[in-house]
Design a protein around this motif. Structure first.
Motif, PDB file in Angstrom:
ATOM      1  N   VAL A   1       0.842  -1.078  -0.043  1.00  0.00           N
ATOM      2  CA  VAL A   1       0.192   0.019   0.072  1.00  0.00           C
ATOM      3  C   VAL A   1       0.732   1.313   0.010  1.00  0.00           C
ATOM      4  O   VAL A   1       1.413   1.568   0.912  1.00  0.00           O
ATOM      5  CB  VAL A   1      -0.901  -0.004   1.237  1.00  0.00           C
TER       6      VAL A   1
ATOM      7  N   GLU B   1       2.170  -1.484   4.698  1.00  0.00           N
ATOM      8  CA  GLU B   1       2.065  -0.269   4.714  1.00  0.00           C
ATOM      9  C   GLU B   1       3.057   0.681   4.474  1.00  0.00           C
ATOM     10  O   GLU B   1       4.208   0.523   5.396  1.00  0.00           O
ATOM     11  CB  GLU B   1       1.094   0.100   6.074  1.00  0.00           C
TER      12      GLU B   1
ATOM     13  N   THR C   1      -4.340   4.437   4.774  1.00  0.00           N
ATOM     14  CA  THR C   1      -3.442   3.410   4.559  1.00  0.00           C
ATOM     15  C   THR C   1      -3.155   2.209   5.397  1.00  0.00           C
ATOM     16  O   THR C   1      -3.112   1.135   5.077  1.00  0.00           O
ATOM     17  CB  THR C   1      -2.314   3.906   3.816  1.00  0.00           C
ATOM     18  N   PHE C   2      -2.945   2.514   6.682  1.00  0.00           N
ATOM     19  CA  PHE C   2      -2.663   1.523   7.450  1.00  0.00           C
ATOM     20  C   PHE C   2      -4.035   0.507   7.824  1.00  0.00           C
ATOM     21  O   PHE C   2      -3.866  -0.679   7.967  1.00  0.00           O
ATOM     22  CB  PHE C   2      -2.278   1.955   8.910  1.00  0.00           C
ATOM     23  N   GLU C   3      -4.998   1.186   7.989  1.00  0.00           N
ATOM     24  CA  GLU C   3      -6.358   0.677   8.090  1.00  0.00           C
ATOM     25  C   GLU C   3      -6.599  -0.279   6.788  1.00  0.00           C
ATOM     26  O   GLU C   3      -7.096  -1.608   6.881  1.00  0.00           O
ATOM     27  CB  GLU C   3      -7.323   1.560   8.370  1.00  0.00           C
TER      28      GLU C   3
ATOM     29  N   VAL D   1       0.996  -8.304   8.624  1.00  0.00           N
ATOM     30  CA  VAL D   1       0.723  -6.625   8.157  1.00  0.00           C
ATOM     31  C   VAL D   1       2.094  -6.085   8.875  1.00  0.00           C
ATOM     32  O   VAL D   1       2.336  -5.908   9.881  1.00  0.00           O
ATOM     33  CB  VAL D   1      -0.440  -6.157   8.993  1.00  0.00           C
TER      34      VAL D   1
ATOM     35  N   ASN E   1       4.145  -2.719   8.916  1.00  0.00           N
ATOM     36  CA  ASN E   1       3.887  -1.287   8.923  1.00  0.00           C
ATOM     37  C   ASN E   1       5.680  -0.757   8.621  1.00  0.00           C
ATOM     38  O   ASN E   1       6.139  -1.058   9.476  1.00  0.00           O
ATOM     39  CB  ASN E   1       3.375  -0.692  10.054  1.00  0.00           C
TER      40      ASN E   1
ATOM     41  N   ALA F   1      -4.231  -1.745   4.773  1.00  0.00           N
ATOM     42  CA  ALA F   1      -3.470  -2.530   4.826  1.00  0.00           C
ATOM     43  C   ALA F   1      -3.980  -3.986   5.632  1.00  0.00           C
ATOM     44  O   ALA F   1      -4.014  -5.192   5.387  1.00  0.00           O
ATOM     45  CB  ALA F   1      -1.954  -2.464   5.249  1.00  0.00           C
TER      46      ALA F   1
ATOM     47  N   HIS G   1       3.926   7.451  11.076  1.00  0.00           N
ATOM     48  CA  HIS G   1       2.529   7.954  11.266  1.00  0.00           C
ATOM     49  C   HIS G   1       2.916   9.039  12.228  1.00  0.00           C
ATOM     50  O   HIS G   1       3.461   8.991  13.479  1.00  0.00           O
ATOM     51  CB  HIS G   1       2.022   6.816  12.054  1.00  0.00           C
TER      52      HIS G   1
END
Length: 345
Positions: A174, A239, A246-248, A260, A262, A250, A266
């Motif tokens: 993402v 992410e 974008t985190f949500e 996932v 990251n 992913a 952030h």
């Protein structure tokens, strides 16, 4: 000397500052020959990194020539051509002994352009020179080596290795900026069945190895992943942007038992939908790059297994930082991936 100085939220200037000097016996002074701008620098200017204070010289990536070293430096000498890593490592603390240099307790970690003056300058003081610089191999260009200061190890460690990409996996990335593209390159080293890039900069994603691209402004990423996985979900979702949406996204793309990873920086909270995830055996990793993979990536660069130079889309002189920041910050309009500023020959 001249340097790019942070002057508070949204403000920076190319101005005169004192030339750095040896502070401790493990320091080196490096003449900056090539330097770049990171997405993290843009986060700093947006106030996402409040530890950066007014007057700080920005930047944490450079290739340069060693000008002077402290009495305790054993393996770096004046005249050496070196990569200045984004992470400094004391080499002796608990975390450095574990290879977690980003968490260094001895005065290292991410400090350049963050807690001490950085690389977007004519000269930089590099702490722990023996463990925080890497020799540039003969035949490797400054700008190709420069991509190993941050983006390539970040995408590889925080995305690919933390996400445990394996042969046959469906990997959803993402964000297709420099970090996302680095994750795509790194994922391809492990022979996934598909790498799906989700962004609007899709031509670059194809060139860097994504075989499926999704413009999430016009298409449903979950539907694309479902088509590839019989509605199971991605094995790994990376992410690479650093905003809540974008985190949500992913987390919403992942299959039961998936990972996932990251990478994004952030600056505000994101919602973790545990009401959906608690039952799905999902692993979520976060991390600051440690750069333990840099020697491996240097070997891959020398062996032509990765093409780091393709990241560089724009070139500037070292004193053209204001123009370079403008081009980099408007990547959607300019097509910028990485900008390189180089000392005049």
């Amino acid at each position: 000397m001249k340097a790019l100085v942070y002057r508070g939220p949204g403000s920076k200037s190319w101005e005169d500052v004192p030339k750095p000097e040896i502070g401790t016996d493990t320091d080196a002074i490096v003449r900056v020959d090539a330097v770049t701008i990171c997405g993290t620098d843009l986060h700093i200017l947006k106030s996402d990194v409040p530890e950066v204070t007014d007057g700080r010289v920005l930047g944490h990536e450079a290739v340069g020539t060693v000008e002077a070293v402290g009495a305790g430096v054993k393996h770096v000498i004046p005249g050496d051509r070196v990569l200045v890593s984004c992470i400094s490592a004391c080499g002796a603390c608990r975390f450095c002994r574990e290879g977690r240099y980003g968490q260094c307790l001895g005065g290292g970690g991410w400090i350049l352009g963050h807690l001490i003056d950085g690389t977007q300058a004519e000269y930089v003081r590099v702490p722990f020179a023996d463990t925080s610089t890497y020799p540039v191999p003969d035949g490797v260009s400054d700008e190709a080596m420069l991509m190993l200061a941050d983006i390539l190890p970040t995408g590889y460690e925080c995305g690919v290795l933390n996400g445990r990409v394996q042969p046959g996996d469906v990997v959803a990335v993402v964000g297709a900026g420099p970090i996302g593209l680095s994750a795509i390159i790194g994922s391809r080293l492990y022979s996934p069945s598909h790498v799906v890039a989700i962004d609007s900069r899709l031509e670059a994603a194809k060139q860097f190895g994504a075989d499926v691209v999704v413009n999430n402004g016009r298409e449903d990423p979950r539907a694309a992943i479902d088509d590839l996985t019989n509605k199971l979900g991605a094995d790994v979702a990376i992410e690479a942007v650093g905003v809540p949406a974008t985190f949500e996204l992913a987390a919403a793309l992942i299959r039961p038992g998936g990972r996932v990873a990251n990478i994004g920086v952030h600056g505000e909270p994101a919602t973790l939908h545990l009401e959906d995830l608690w039952i799905r055996d999902v692993t979520i990793t976060t991390g600051l790059v440690d750069t333990y993979s840099t020697p491996t990536l240097v070997q891959l660069l020398q062996g032509h297994q990765i093409d780091a130079g393709r990241f560089v889309t724009h070139h500037f002189q070292l004193d053209e930082f204001m123009d370079a920041y403008d081009v980099f910050a408007r990547a959607g309009e300019t097509g910028a991936l990485k900008v390189v500023l180089a000392r005049a020959a």
